[in-house]
Motif scaffolding. Structure first.
Motif, mmCIF file in Angstrom:
data_model
loop_
_atom_site.group_PDB
_atom_site.id
_atom_site.type_symbol
_atom_site.label_atom_id
_atom_site.label_comp_id
_atom_site.label_asym_id
_atom_site.label_seq_id
_atom_site.Cartn_x
_atom_site.Cartn_y
_atom_site.Cartn_z
ATOM 1 N N THR A 4 0.855 -1.191 0.000
ATOM 2 C CA THR A 4 0.000 0.000 0.000
ATOM 3 C C THR A 4 0.891 1.241 0.000
ATOM 4 O OG1 THR A 4 -0.271 0.429 2.386
ATOM 5 C CG2 THR A 4 -1.692 -1.281 1.411
ATOM 6 N N VAL A 5 0.503 2.221 -0.800
ATOM 7 C CA VAL A 5 1.266 3.455 -0.966
ATOM 8 C C VAL A 5 0.474 4.611 -0.346
ATOM 9 C CG1 VAL A 5 2.164 5.116 -2.648
ATOM 10 C CG2 VAL A 5 2.388 2.644 -3.065
ATOM 11 N N THR A 6 1.118 5.330 0.575
ATOM 12 C CA THR A 6 0.497 6.493 1.215
ATOM 13 C C THR A 6 1.487 7.641 1.093
ATOM 14 O OG1 THR A 6 -0.343 4.916 2.851
ATOM 15 C CG2 THR A 6 -0.743 7.259 3.284
ATOM 16 N N LEU A 7 1.335 8.451 0.042
ATOM 17 C CA LEU A 7 2.302 9.544 -0.161
ATOM 18 C C LEU A 7 2.116 10.635 0.892
ATOM 19 C CD1 LEU A 7 2.290 9.676 -4.061
ATOM 20 C CD2 LEU A 7 3.961 8.602 -2.547
ATOM 21 N N ASN A 8 0.878 10.785 1.392
ATOM 22 C CA ASN A 8 0.623 11.815 2.407
ATOM 23 C C ASN A 8 0.242 11.157 3.740
ATOM 24 O OD1 ASN A 8 0.641 14.447 3.203
ATOM 25 N ND2 ASN A 8 -1.113 15.087 1.972
ATOM 26 N N THR A 9 1.211 10.393 4.298
ATOM 27 C CA THR A 9 0.998 9.766 5.608
ATOM 28 C C THR A 9 0.689 10.844 6.650
ATOM 29 O OG1 THR A 9 3.378 9.889 5.863
ATOM 30 C CG2 THR A 9 2.479 7.726 5.343
ATOM 31 N N THR A 88 6.171 14.824 8.624
ATOM 32 C CA THR A 88 4.864 14.228 8.360
ATOM 33 C C THR A 88 3.783 15.097 9.018
ATOM 34 O OG1 THR A 88 5.850 12.038 8.265
ATOM 35 C CG2 THR A 88 3.509 12.128 8.802
ATOM 36 N N ARG A 89 2.667 15.279 8.304
ATOM 37 C CA ARG A 89 1.581 16.116 8.844
ATOM 38 C C ARG A 89 0.855 15.426 10.000
ATOM 39 N NH1 ARG A 89 -3.686 14.735 5.661
ATOM 40 N NH2 ARG A 89 -3.139 12.610 5.079
ATOM 41 N N ARG A 90 0.184 16.253 10.814
ATOM 42 C CA ARG A 90 -0.736 15.748 11.827
ATOM 43 C C ARG A 90 -2.164 16.009 11.371
ATOM 44 N NH1 ARG A 90 3.118 18.562 16.122
ATOM 45 N NH2 ARG A 90 2.800 20.174 14.570
ATOM 46 N N THR A 91 -3.095 15.155 11.782
ATOM 47 C CA THR A 91 -4.507 15.501 11.694
ATOM 48 C C THR A 91 -5.034 15.430 13.117
ATOM 49 O OG1 THR A 91 -5.509 13.304 11.540
ATOM 50 C CG2 THR A 91 -4.623 14.242 9.489
ATOM 51 N N ILE A 92 -5.920 16.345 13.470
ATOM 52 C CA ILE A 92 -6.488 16.334 14.823
ATOM 53 C C ILE A 92 -7.998 16.236 14.733
ATOM 54 C CG2 ILE A 92 -6.707 17.636 16.984
ATOM 55 C CD1 ILE A 92 -3.901 18.453 16.693
ATOM 56 N N ALA A 93 -8.547 15.189 15.348
ATOM 57 C CA ALA A 93 -9.991 15.015 15.446
ATOM 58 C C ALA A 93 -10.387 15.354 16.872
ATOM 59 C CB ALA A 93 -10.377 13.579 15.109
ATOM 60 N N VAL A 94 -11.184 16.407 17.041
ATOM 61 C CA VAL A 94 -11.630 16.817 18.364
ATOM 62 C C VAL A 94 -13.050 16.285 18.553
ATOM 63 C CG1 VAL A 94 -11.975 18.757 19.939
ATOM 64 C CG2 VAL A 94 -10.250 18.918 18.113
ATOM 65 N N VAL A 95 -13.185 15.323 19.472
ATOM 66 C CA VAL A 95 -14.482 14.669 19.678
ATOM 67 C C VAL A 95 -15.158 15.257 20.912
ATOM 68 C CG1 VAL A 95 -15.642 12.465 20.092
ATOM 69 C CG2 VAL A 95 -13.597 12.549 18.651
ATOM 70 N N GLY A 109 0.266 18.878 4.060
ATOM 71 C CA GLY A 109 1.318 17.864 3.957
ATOM 72 C C GLY A 109 2.689 18.508 3.853
ATOM 73 N N PRO A 110 3.737 17.721 4.110
ATOM 74 C CA PRO A 110 5.111 18.231 4.007
ATOM 75 C C PRO A 110 5.492 18.419 2.541
ATOM 76 C CG PRO A 110 5.137 15.863 4.324
ATOM 77 C CD PRO A 110 3.698 16.277 4.406
ATOM 78 N N THR A 111 6.394 19.354 2.284
ATOM 79 C CA THR A 111 6.863 19.542 0.913
ATOM 80 C C THR A 111 7.910 18.490 0.581
ATOM 81 O OG1 THR A 111 6.368 21.885 0.984
ATOM 82 C CG2 THR A 111 7.952 21.169 -0.688
ATOM 83 N N VAL A 112 7.683 17.790 -0.536
ATOM 84 C CA VAL A 112 8.583 16.725 -0.990
ATOM 85 C C VAL A 112 9.470 17.295 -2.094
ATOM 86 C CG1 VAL A 112 8.643 14.449 -2.099
ATOM 87 C CG2 VAL A 112 6.878 14.960 -0.381
ATOM 88 N N THR A 113 10.784 17.103 -1.975
ATOM 89 C CA THR A 113 11.706 17.638 -2.984
ATOM 90 C C THR A 113 11.760 16.687 -4.187
ATOM 91 O OG1 THR A 113 13.634 16.448 -2.139
ATOM 92 C CG2 THR A 113 13.168 18.592 -1.132
ATOM 93 N N PRO A 114 12.219 17.195 -5.347
ATOM 94 C CA PRO A 114 12.350 16.314 -6.516
ATOM 95 C C PRO A 114 13.231 15.096 -6.228
ATOM 96 C CG PRO A 114 12.527 18.605 -7.183
ATOM 97 C CD PRO A 114 12.485 18.604 -5.681
ATOM 98 N N CYS A 137 -3.100 5.218 -2.487
ATOM 99 C CA CYS A 137 -4.203 5.769 -1.675
ATOM 100 C C CYS A 137 -3.958 7.195 -1.197
ATOM 101 C CB CYS A 137 -4.407 4.907 -0.445
ATOM 102 S SG CYS A 137 -4.733 3.180 -0.829
ATOM 103 N N GLY A 138 -4.973 8.035 -1.387
ATOM 104 C CA GLY A 138 -5.018 9.331 -0.723
ATOM 105 C C GLY A 138 -4.472 10.484 -1.532
ATOM 106 N N SER A 139 -4.317 11.622 -0.845
ATOM 107 C CA SER A 139 -3.930 12.868 -1.499
ATOM 108 C C SER A 139 -2.420 12.909 -1.739
ATOM 109 C CB SER A 139 -4.349 14.046 -0.618
ATOM 110 O OG SER A 139 -3.743 13.926 0.662
ATOM 111 N N LEU A 140 -1.993 13.875 -2.552
ATOM 112 C CA LEU A 140 -0.574 14.073 -2.836
ATOM 113 C C LEU A 140 -0.057 15.233 -1.993
ATOM 114 C CD1 LEU A 140 -0.594 13.874 -6.762
ATOM 115 C CD2 LEU A 140 -0.163 12.028 -5.108
ATOM 116 N N PRO A 141 1.078 15.080 -1.323
ATOM 117 C CA PRO A 141 1.638 16.214 -0.591
ATOM 118 C C PRO A 141 2.263 17.216 -1.575
ATOM 119 C CG PRO A 141 3.117 14.326 -0.440
ATOM 120 C CD PRO A 141 1.909 13.870 -1.211
#
Lengths: 309, 309
Positions: A4-9, A88-95, A109-114, A137-141
Motif C-alpha cells: 500500500t502506498v500512502t504519499l501523504n501519511t 509528516t503532517r498531523r490531523t487532529i480530530a476533536v471529539v 502535507g510536508p513539501t517533498v523535494t524532486p 491511496c489518498g492525497s498528494l503532498p
C-alpha cells in the motif's frame, strides 16, 4: 505481500473534550495517536484479515518517527516508508464528549523535494516484484507532481501487478487514464471525475475513461460495481450508525484481499461492504468490529448480473 | 545565570484556519511550533534581554525532542531539562483568520514517576550553586506532589538564591507558606489565594502568608506591588491591543532581571510593565516587540511610596 502506498501519511491524533466552543480554552481529557493516511489504514485492515502488507510512502520529522514507532507494533505490517526532510503532517480530530460529534483539523502535507520523489519511485520499483497487488491511496503532498499516480499505475502494470487507485480530483483523473485495474471513488469523487451525478452512468463512464473496474462507495447504501465481468450492487442489511471515518479504507482492503484470493465479484463486494459497515459500527474510528464483520458477511445483499461471456 | 523551572513544559502549536466551525473539517493553512510552558517563555525573554538562562523541568517523548531541538537554537538559553518516559504535552492554539480569535486545546501533562521527580530534585540542587536567581513557573504535571514548589522554594532559600514563584491554586498556597522572595499572581490567582477581590488588601494579605514581595498583574491596568521597601503601582500609557498570551511571563522576566541587577523597585516595575505591554503588542504570541518595549519604558507611570526606613 500486498503493497500500500500512502504519499501523504499522517499522525492521526484524537482529542476528547467536554464540548468544543470556539474562542475559549479547553482541557483535553484524553489523547490517542495512531499512524494514518488512507494506505496505512488499508494496511492495518489487511493485516487484521491475515495478509502480509508492506507500507510505503513518505515519513519525516518527529511526527514521522512516531508514525514509524507505532507501525512497528502492528503485527503483519512491514514499514518501507521513504525518509524526507519535512515533517509528516498531523490531523487532529476533536471529539465532543456530549454529542460525539467530531471537529477535524488537517495540517498541510510536508513539501517533498524532486530528489525525494525520485528516491520514492526507486523504492517503489524495488518493492513491486514481491507484491501480489498494489493500492495507491489518498492525497498528494506538495512537491509531488499531479501525474504521480498515473506514473505509479503504469509502473505497476508494466510489472504485471494488479493496481487499485483511491484518490480524488486531478490525480484521480490522470491516474484513471493510465488504466488502473480498479478505482474506488465515493459519489462526490465519481461525479467530479465524470461530470455525472447518476452513479450507474458514472461508473460506466469511469470505465470508459480507463478504469478496469469501478467500485463506487454510496455511503450507507453500500457499493456499486461496474466491471468487465458484470455489474453489481451490494447493500448492508440496515443503515449502520457510528463513525464513518475509515469505512472507505476498509472497503479498499476488502476489495484488494478479494482480488488476490481470486474471489468472484459478488464475494469481493460482500466482504468490502461488511468490512465497511463493521468499521462504522466500531467504537474506535478506523478500526473494524470483528464480530459485527462476521455477522454482516451473512447479511449483505448483492444484486446484479454477470456479463455474457 | 538565571534558572527557570518549568515542570509542565509544552510544545506550543499554532494553527491558522479560515474560521473554526465545530463539527466540520478544516484545512490548516499555517502551522507554527515552539517550546512552551511558562518558565520556557520567561527564559526566552530573559535571553532576549541579554541574560544567560538555564532551563530545567521535564522533557519526554517525540514532543519533548522537538522542544529540545527548538530550544537549542535560542541563543543564551541552556537546556538542562530532565528526561521522563511519558511524552511532553502539546497545546494547540487555533487562530481564526477572519476574527483573529483563538481557540485553545491543552493536552494533559505527562505522568511523572516518583523516581523521575527525585531525579529532577537532584538536578535542581546541582544547578542552584551557579544560579543568581530562580523562577518556578506554571502548573504541576500529574505525579508531581502538590507541595513540590514549597520544597523547591525551601531548597533555593537554603542555598541563599532569590526565588520567584508564579503558579496558582494549591501549589501556590503551599509554595507561599515556604516564603518565596517574590510571587506574581494575576487577580484571579490572588483572589483564590487570599479570598479577597480587593487587590490592595490581597497583595498585603499574600505577604502576611509568606511572600517576601507580591507583584500582582492587573491585566491592561499594569502591576501592583507590595514589598518590604514600599508599595507601588505601575501603569502603561494606554491600554495596548493585541494578544495577551505570554504577557505575564514577560512581566516575570522583567522582575527577575531587575532583581539580579539590584534595580530600585520602581525601575523593576517599569521594566516589567513595559515588557508585558510590548508582548501584547507583538504580532507573534509570546514574543515582545523590541521597539515598543523601548518606547514604553519612557511612558510607564509608577506611583506609590517607599516604606519609612
Amino acid at each position: 505481500m500486498i503493497l500500500t502506498v500512502t504519499l501523504n501519511t499522517a499522525l492521526d491524533i484524537t482529542y476528547r473534550v467536554r464540548s468544543l466552543r470556539p474562542h475559549t480554552s479547553h482541557r483535553v481529557s484524553e489523547v490517542t495517536e495512531r499512524p494514518g493516511g488512507k494506505g496505512v489504514n488499508v494496511a492495518r485492515v489487511l493485516a487484521a484479515l491475515g495478509h502480509e502488507v508492506t507500507v510505503t510512502g513518505f515519513t519525516g520529522g518527529a511526527t514521522g518517527r512516531v508514525v514509524q514507532e507505532r507501525l512497528a507494533s502492528v503485527p503483519g505490517v512491514v514499514d518501507a516508508l521513504v525518509p524526507i526532510t519535512c515533517a509528516t503532517r498531523r490531523t487532529i480530530a476533536v471529539v465532543d464528549d456530549r454529542s460525539g460529534d467530531t471537529t477535524q483539523l488537517n495540517e498541510p502535507g510536508p513539501t517533498v523535494t524532486p530528489a525525494e520523489w525520485s528516491a520514492f519511485q526507486e523504492a517503489y520499483e524495488a518493492l513491486l516484484p514481491t507484491a501480489s497487488a498494489v493500492a495507491l491511496c489518498g492525497s498528494l503532498p506538495p512537491g509531488v507532481p499531479v501525474g504521480a499516480y498515473a506514473g505509479l499505475v503504469r509502473t505497476a502494470r508494466s510489472a504485471g501487478i494488479p493496481v487499485l487507485l483511491d484518490t480524488s480530483g486531478e490525480p484521480l483523473r490522470r491516474g484513471v487514464a493510465a488504466r488502473p485495474d480498479l478505482i474506488k471513488p465515493n459519489t462526490d469523487e465519481l461525479a467530479e471525475l465524470t461530470g455525472s451525478h447518476d452513479p450507474v452512468r458514472a461508473t460506466q463512464d469511469a470505465r470508459r475513461r480507463g478504469a478496469g473496474a469501478v467500485v463506487a462507495s454510496l455511503g450507507r447504501e453500500g457499493l456499486l460495481a461496474a466491471t468487465r465481468d458484470g455489474r453489481w450492487r451490494a447493500t448492508p442489511p440496515a443503515p449502520v450508525h457510528g463513525n464513518p471515518t475509515g469505512a472507505g479504507d476498509s472497503a479498499v482492503a476488502g476489495l484488494l484481499s478479494g482480488l488476490i484470493e481470486h474471489l468472484p465479484w459478488p464475494d469481493r463486494l460482500t466482504r468490502a461492504t461488511a468490512l465497511s459497515a463493521a468499521t462504522v459500527a466500531a467504537p474506535v474510528a478506523g478500526e473494524f468490529d470483528q464480530g459485527a464483520y462476521e455477522e454482516l458477511l451473512g447479511q449483505v445483499v448483492v444484486s446484479g448480473e454477470a456479463s455474457a461471456a
